[in-house]
Design an enzyme around this catalytic site. Sequence first.
Site, short mmCIF file in Angstrom:
data_model
loop_
_atom_site.label_atom_id
_atom_site.label_comp_id
_atom_site.label_asym_id
_atom_site.label_seq_id
_atom_site.Cartn_x
_atom_site.Cartn_y
_atom_site.Cartn_z
N SER A 38 -15.13 -10.57 -1.99
CA SER A 38 -16.54 -10.29 -2.27
C SER A 38 -16.77 -9.55 -3.58
O SER A 38 -17.88 -9.58 -4.11
CB SER A 38 -17.15 -9.48 -1.12
OG SER A 38 -16.45 -8.26 -0.93
N ASP A 328 -23.65 -0.90 -2.24
CA ASP A 328 -23.72 -0.97 -0.78
C ASP A 328 -22.49 -0.26 -0.22
O ASP A 328 -21.74 0.36 -0.99
CB ASP A 328 -23.89 -2.42 -0.31
CG ASP A 328 -22.66 -3.29 -0.55
OD1 ASP A 328 -21.58 -2.76 -0.92
OD2 ASP A 328 -22.75 -4.52 -0.36
N HIS A 331 -19.32 -2.10 -2.17
CA HIS A 331 -19.28 -2.75 -3.49
C HIS A 331 -19.92 -1.90 -4.58
O HIS A 331 -20.95 -1.27 -4.35
CB HIS A 331 -19.98 -4.11 -3.40
CG HIS A 331 -19.41 -4.99 -2.35
ND1 HIS A 331 -19.99 -5.13 -1.10
CD2 HIS A 331 -18.30 -5.77 -2.34
CE1 HIS A 331 -19.25 -5.96 -0.37
NE2 HIS A 331 -18.22 -6.35 -1.10
#
Length: 369
Positions: A38, A328, A331
């Site tokens: 991600s 978040d 990240h």
Amino acid sequence: MTSSLTLASWLVLVLSLVMAIPTTRVEASRAFFVFGDSLVDNGNNNYLVTTARADSPPYGIDTPTRRPTGRFSNGKNIPDFISDALGSEPTLPYLSPKLQGNRLLVGANFASAGVGILNDTGIQFINIIRMYRQVQYFQEYQSRLADHVGNDEAQRIVGEALVLITVDGNDFVNNYFLVPFSARSRQFNLPDYVRYLISEYRKHLMRLYELGARKVLVTGTGPLGCVPAELAMRSPNGQCAAELQRAAGLYNPQLVQMISGLNSELGGNVFIAANIQQRTNDFISNPGAYGFTTSKIACCGQGPYNGLGLCTAASNLCPNRDVYAFWDPFHPTEKANGIIADMILKGSPAYMSPMNLTTLLALDTVTRT
């Protein structure tokens, strides 16, 4: 004496090329391929039935359209900044129907949120592109490229391309440490698990080499125990979670050692190690030096440190993303991604081994001319 002068002249030429390259643009017209999780996924998971998606607001809030792009960021991620430096448009997700024709010449992003080095990492996300499949897609891409430009040109494009691979953090946070007494933690003590991961990672890197990759940036893990999610779940006093920090401390030096061994075996600097842990530690330990007001609290989330659950439209949302290191629970913000990308481009040997990206591409220019 003559050979010494020749060597000195060559080194002066290389240094002049490095100094002549603008800091924001390394080289144009070089394909770029991205593999991993991600941190570098730019939308592949939007085409999959999976819970590991960044396809709803407020993701993408700081993009020109202010809409989600599939990136786990408020704006750009690390590959975007590298594409900027290459003078190229961002790579498209491999699963995007727009990836055809001349768009193939730019490269492709094969990354998928939730994956790790191991096939059993991220099984809770159900349908993600595991590493072996990302590599298979790379092979499939090359066939599509050859159909477009011919076999010889396709091989040249791949051989001269830049490759970025960012995968391994999930093997710890979404596998070994996911739950108490996880299957992997019962199978391996932590040092043995790290050695196992390194041996499996080596196989992925060698497969990329076999498929023609010759300039591969390999990032290690960040400071795993310091992200807001782990602070919320494991830290009653705001200190980084010790066991996850120990894991990163064991893993990253062994990754660099493995990469050095691979380069020696292959007879060239094919693989470049990027010390993400050290750079992230820099702005975690001294956020003010990088313009951040906090490196503990996520901009978007809920609960302690905004570290619990997903970032959604119902979450707390900070008004100024540029003063937060984390977007978040897991990240970095766009600004933090830019700092990490700048390290990859211009970092000293303390961060980049055996050289940074600017030097790598300057040397490559010398050998091709």
